[in-house]
Design a protein around this motif. Structure first.
Motif, short mmCIF file in Angstrom:
data_model
loop_
_atom_site.label_atom_id
_atom_site.label_comp_id
_atom_site.label_asym_id
_atom_site.label_seq_id
_atom_site.Cartn_x
_atom_site.Cartn_y
_atom_site.Cartn_z
N UNK A 155 0.81 -1.22 0.00
CA UNK A 155 0.00 0.00 0.00
C UNK A 155 0.85 1.27 0.00
N UNK A 156 0.28 2.32 -0.57
CA UNK A 156 0.83 3.67 -0.48
C UNK A 156 0.10 4.31 0.70
N UNK A 204 -5.20 11.51 10.89
CA UNK A 204 -5.86 10.98 9.70
C UNK A 204 -4.85 10.32 8.78
N UNK A 205 -5.29 9.25 8.11
CA UNK A 205 -4.43 8.56 7.18
C UNK A 205 -5.23 7.98 6.01
N UNK A 206 -4.52 7.74 4.92
CA UNK A 206 -5.11 7.12 3.73
C UNK A 206 -4.16 6.04 3.25
N UNK A 248 -9.05 -1.62 -7.46
CA UNK A 248 -8.48 -0.53 -6.69
C UNK A 248 -9.11 -0.56 -5.31
N UNK A 249 -8.32 -0.19 -4.32
CA UNK A 249 -8.84 -0.16 -2.96
C UNK A 249 -8.23 1.01 -2.20
N UNK A 250 -9.01 1.56 -1.29
CA UNK A 250 -8.48 2.60 -0.42
C UNK A 250 -9.14 2.49 0.95
N UNK A 251 -8.35 2.81 1.96
CA UNK A 251 -8.84 2.88 3.33
C UNK A 251 -8.60 4.29 3.84
N UNK A 265 -13.03 1.48 0.40
CA UNK A 265 -13.61 1.53 -0.94
C UNK A 265 -12.89 0.53 -1.84
N UNK A 266 -13.66 -0.23 -2.61
CA UNK A 266 -13.14 -1.13 -3.62
C UNK A 266 -13.85 -0.80 -4.93
#
Length: 76
Positions: free
Chosen positions: A8-9, A16-18, A40-43, A58-59
Motif C-alpha cells: 500500500x501507499x 488521519x491517514x489514507x 483498486x482499494x483505499x482505506x 472503498x473497492x
C-alpha cells in the motif's frame, strides 16, 4: 479464495491517514482455473485512543470511459 494485495501507499497527517493499493480478488476452482481480477482499494483511517481505525473503505473495478464497461482483465 484469492486475495493478493500489493504494497500500500500510505499517507498520514496527524490523526488521519489514507492507504491506497491494488488487490487481486477471486476464486480458484477445483480444476485449478481462476476467476480473478485486480481492483483498486483505499482505506481512510482515523487514530482514536491511540489505535488506527478504518473510517471508510472503498473497492472498485477500473472501467472504460468510452463504453462504461468494467475492465476485469487488466494487470498492474
Amino acid at each position: 479464495m484469492i486475495v493478493e494485495m500489493q504494497e500500500p501507499d500510505i499517507r498520514v497527517s496527524g490523526h488521519l491517514g489514507v492507504a491506497r493499493f491494488l488487490i487481486r480478488c477471486g476464486i480458484r476452482k477445483d480444476d485449478g482455473t481462476e476467476q480473478a481480477s485486480w481492483m483498486r482499494s483505499s482505506y481512510h483511517l482515523e487514530k482514536r485512543d491511540g489505535q488506527w481505525r478504518i473510517a471508510h473503505e472503498h473497492f472498485s473495478v477500473p472501467f472504460d470511459f468510452d463504453n462504461g464497461e468494467a475492465q476485469f482483465g487488466l494487470e498492474p
